[in-house]
Design a protein around this motif. Structure first.
Motif: not given
Length: 309
Positions: A178-183, A219-221, A226-227, A304-308
């Motif tokens: 988990x790279x980031x999480x935002x709500x 995405x910023x965190x 987004x690309x 939203x959350x970003x993962x690798x």
């Protein structure tokens, strides 16, 4: 770092064409055509005889990475949309805990973010494990529910509900990090399905920008743009809303994983995790890919959350 050690998906065997739900849900022929042609929906998943307990146990049975590691599980979390999921005094989560031999774990439910509670539960589980600091400790998160009341079977004019379920094994390793999480919660819409016509219209108008806001924040965190997103695993409300949001934030539509949307329905908190399993099985996720999960809960919370991978 919070990581998805493993994810399993249970898809009930029965797929119900949305046309056959018209009488049950009070839909006109025009509304059915709108759901099918405009929103991209065709079928919804149904577990005809099973309970919410059965859904969770069936998902856990497919989580092979859990076997032999039960003693490492410190938390069992049910992330759900509905506050009431079974008649009193039934307690499905604790029934599952007993059946899986996890009585030593702390078990609780997270409902505050409605359909966005799944992402909250994963992020929270990771923080709890990190604070405990116990090497190898795990959390087991369940997402997905029964559409067991008429009001739980449809979000009018938006989505039709399905009954898939996923089990998510959360650890602090490096797999699917988990790279980031935002709500963000917009409390003025707290009435959910009981919004006035005027407030409902305002919510629909603000929805794309509010979802775009948390996507861009996550995405910023994560320190990317987004690309850099290889795949987006959305909540399965409808195709048209996701295409609009993707265009607003600059995500190519072809990076949206929409394969499940026509055939599962909106499976409460489970959508992004069901989509993860399907995307992985189809080879749409490769080592090193960055992917985004996103969901919206009535009430209303955007996450939203970003993962690798």
């Amino acid at each position: 770092m919070t990581a998805l050690e493993a994810v399993s998906a249970y898809l009930p065997p029965e797929r119900v064409p949305i046309d056959s739900l018209a009488g049950e849900l009070g839909l006109t022929d025009t509304q059915v055509r709108m759901f099918r042609r405009y929103y991209g929906l065709a079928e919804v998943l149904r577990e005809p005889t099973g309970t919410i307990t059965d859904l969770m146990l069936n998902a856990a049975a497919k989580l092979s990475e859990l076997r032999g590691r039960e003693s490492q599980v410190r938390y069992v979390v049910q992330a759900r949309t509905l506050q009431a999921i079974a008649p009193y005094p039934e307690d499905p989560l604790h029934d599952v805990v007993r059946a899986l031999g996890l009585r030593h774990a702390r078990a609780f439910a997270v409902t505050q973010h409605a359909c966005a509670s799944g992402l909250l539960a994963v992020e929270m589980a990771g923080r709890l494990l990190a604070e405990d600091g116990e090497p190898g400790a795990l959390a087991l998160v369940f997402v997905g529910e029964k559409a067991f009341t008429p009001s739980a079977r449809m979000i009018p004019g938006t989505a039709l509900m399905g009954e898939g379920c996923a089990a998510v094994l959360v650890g602090t390793g490096r797999r699917d990090r988990l790279l980031s999480y935002a709500s963000a919660t917009h409390g003025e819409f707290n009435a959910g399905l009981s919004l006035t016509a005027q407030m409902s219209l305002e919510f629909q108008q603000r929805y794309p920008d509010a979802l775009a806001e948390v996507i861009l924040a996550a995405v910023a965190r994560a320190g990317i743009t987004v690309a850099d997103l290889d795949v987006v695993l959305p909540h399965n409300v409808n195709r048209v809303s996701w295409v609009r949001v993707a265009r607003n934030v600059g995500i190519p539509v072809e990076r949206l994983f929409l394969d499940n949307m026509p055939v599962t329905g909106h499976c409460f908190c489970a959508d992004s995790f069901l989509n993860y399993v399907a995307a992985r099985e189809l080879g749409r996720l490769r080592p090193g890919d960055r992917y985004l999960m996103a969901a919206v809960g009535l009430g209303s919370t955007f996450a939203a959350a970003v993962f690798e991978h």
